[in-house]
Scaffold this motif. Structure first.
Motif, PDB file in Angstrom:
ATOM      1  N   UNK A 142       5.570  13.753 -52.803  1.00  9.13           N
ATOM      2  CA  UNK A 142       5.956  14.706 -51.758  1.00  9.13           C
ATOM      3  C   UNK A 142       5.236  14.392 -50.444  1.00  9.13           C
ATOM      4  N   UNK A 143       5.997  14.317 -49.377  1.00  8.34           N
ATOM      5  CA  UNK A 143       5.418  13.943 -48.091  1.00  8.34           C
ATOM      6  C   UNK A 143       5.233  12.455 -47.912  1.00  8.34           C
ATOM      7  N   UNK A 144       5.503  11.664 -48.968  1.00  4.48           N
ATOM      8  CA  UNK A 144       5.353  10.217 -48.878  1.00  4.48           C
ATOM      9  C   UNK A 144       6.371   9.588 -47.942  1.00  4.48           C
ATOM     10  N   UNK A 145       6.097   8.363 -47.514  1.00 11.70           N
ATOM     11  CA  UNK A 145       6.922   7.678 -46.512  1.00 11.70           C
ATOM     12  C   UNK A 145       7.869   6.675 -47.160  1.00 11.70           C
ATOM     13  N   UNK A 146       9.070   6.609 -46.624  1.00 11.16           N
ATOM     14  CA  UNK A 146      10.076   5.631 -47.021  1.00 11.16           C
ATOM     15  C   UNK A 146      10.492   4.879 -45.770  1.00 11.16           C
ATOM     16  N   UNK A 147      10.164   3.597 -45.721  1.00  8.70           N
ATOM     17  CA  UNK A 147      10.423   2.784 -44.528  1.00  8.70           C
ATOM     18  C   UNK A 147      11.590   1.845 -44.811  1.00  8.70           C
ATOM     19  N   UNK A 148      12.603   1.905 -43.958  1.00  8.82           N
ATOM     20  CA  UNK A 148      13.834   1.144 -44.135  1.00  8.82           C
ATOM     21  C   UNK A 148      13.999   0.187 -42.965  1.00  8.82           C
ATOM     22  N   UNK A 149      14.010  -1.091 -43.232  1.00  9.58           N
ATOM     23  CA  UNK A 149      14.289  -2.094 -42.219  1.00  9.58           C
ATOM     24  C   UNK A 149      15.726  -2.580 -42.363  1.00  9.58           C
ATOM     25  N   UNK A 180      20.767  13.456 -46.030  1.00  4.84           N
ATOM     26  CA  UNK A 180      21.590  14.074 -47.077  1.00  4.84           C
ATOM     27  C   UNK A 180      21.027  13.856 -48.469  1.00  4.84           C
ATOM     28  N   UNK A 181      20.115  12.904 -48.635  1.00  3.87           N
ATOM     29  CA  UNK A 181      19.534  12.625 -49.952  1.00  3.87           C
ATOM     30  C   UNK A 181      18.099  13.128 -50.075  1.00  3.87           C
ATOM     31  N   UNK A 182      17.704  14.072 -49.201  1.00  6.37           N
ATOM     32  CA  UNK A 182      16.445  14.766 -49.395  1.00  6.37           C
ATOM     33  C   UNK A 182      15.259  14.234 -48.628  1.00  6.37           C
ATOM     34  N   UNK A 183      15.528  13.502 -47.563  1.00  9.74           N
ATOM     35  CA  UNK A 183      14.456  12.990 -46.713  1.00  9.74           C
ATOM     36  C   UNK A 183      14.572  13.611 -45.323  1.00  9.74           C
ATOM     37  N   UNK A 184      13.480  13.568 -44.598  1.00 10.30           N
ATOM     38  CA  UNK A 184      13.502  13.835 -43.162  1.00 10.30           C
ATOM     39  C   UNK A 184      13.147  12.543 -42.451  1.00 10.30           C
ATOM     40  N   UNK A 185      13.715  12.310 -41.289  1.00  8.94           N
ATOM     41  CA  UNK A 185      13.452  11.088 -40.526  1.00  8.94           C
ATOM     42  C   UNK A 185      12.451  11.408 -39.432  1.00  8.94           C
ATOM     43  N   UNK A 186      11.338  10.684 -39.418  1.00 11.57           N
ATOM     44  CA  UNK A 186      10.254  10.992 -38.488  1.00 11.57           C
ATOM     45  C   UNK A 186      10.122   9.993 -37.356  1.00 11.57           C
ATOM     46  N   UNK A 211      11.610   5.374 -40.367  1.00 13.11           N
ATOM     47  CA  UNK A 211      10.594   5.940 -41.252  1.00 13.11           C
ATOM     48  C   UNK A 211      11.037   7.330 -41.653  1.00 13.11           C
ATOM     49  N   UNK A 212      11.180   7.538 -42.964  1.00 14.33           N
ATOM     50  CA  UNK A 212      11.573   8.834 -43.499  1.00 14.33           C
ATOM     51  C   UNK A 212      10.463   9.366 -44.379  1.00 14.33           C
ATOM     52  N   UNK A 213      10.519  10.668 -44.644  1.00 11.36           N
ATOM     53  CA  UNK A 213       9.532  11.312 -45.523  1.00 11.36           C
ATOM     54  C   UNK A 213      10.256  12.155 -46.548  1.00 11.36           C
TER      55      UNK A 213
END
Length: 216
Positions: A142-149, A180-186, A211-213
């Motif tokens: 929870x709160x972790x980062x997902x980085x998409x290049x 839509x899949x449960x992330x926020x984009x920061x 960068x999403x969370x």
């Protein structure tokens, strides 16, 4: 190599041709990796997962920024997994890196395991994307980062190989999908530059990183 064959190798490198494609990707993707690493906020003791690592050249780049990390890689090409293990044998022996050969839609990890997940030039091949993104969300804390290049549609749709196996996105479309899949984009960042194609012509390339969370 014909465009369709190249597209298949980009999606899942296989055999000697796949090894050559992976080497070429190291060069063509370096700018995208550099942009991604500029956006990372690495901290000691973080547990990091890279999805679609290719031949594993970039694992050491994480540790150049922060030495005290636990790295894990997942790729569904058995050839890339073996190549990455050989290339990073020292890191694996030191307990710094673990390699798994697995589909992204069924990751072999428990819930809430990773502080950061990265996927560089992978999003196009998640088809349909929702099961893969939901699984990524499951293993992210929870709160972790997902980085998409990625490279936006307008930047690469003229390349014939992208007509096969690629799901292309403009930035707003990708943001909508991620939300839509449960992330926020920061954060988002784009770097535009010119690149020379075979034959000497030039075209503009856009390297983009989101960068999403994971929402709690």
């Amino acid at each position: 190599m014909e465009p369709k064959e190249l597209s298949e190798q980009l999606k899942r490198p296989t055999g000697e041709a796949g090894l050559e494609v992976a080497k070429a990707l190291n060069e063509s993707n370096q700018g995208l990796y550099d942009l991604a690493f500029e956006m990372l906020d690495l901290k000691p003791n973080q547990n990091i997962l890279e999805i679609g690592f290719g031949n594993g050249r970039h694992f050491s780049q994480y540790l150049e920024i922060e030495a005290d990390l636990k790295l894990t890689g997942v790729d569904y090409s058995a050839y890339m997994c073996e190549e990455a293990k050989a290339r990073n044998a020292t890191l694996i022996d030191a307990g710094k890196l673990t390699i798994h050969c697995s589909e992204t839609s069924s990751l072999p990890f428990k819930e809430n395991e990773f502080d950061l997940i990265t996927a560089i030039n992978v999003i196009y091949f998640l088809d349909p994307p929702e099961p893969h993104l939901q699984e990524i969300r499951r293993v992210l804390k929870p709160g972790g980062s997902f980085l998409i290049g990625y490279r936006p549609r307008q930047s690469i749709e003229h390349l014939e190989f992208t007509r096969h196996n690629f799901l292309l996105y403009e930035t707003d479309e990708l943001i909508d999908l991620i939300i839509s899949t449960g992330f926020s984009v920061s954060a988002q960042q784009t770097n535009n530059y010119e690149k020379k194609a075979q034959g000497g012509t030039t075209f503009e390339v856009s390297d983009a990183v989101l960068t999403a969370h994971k929402k709690n």
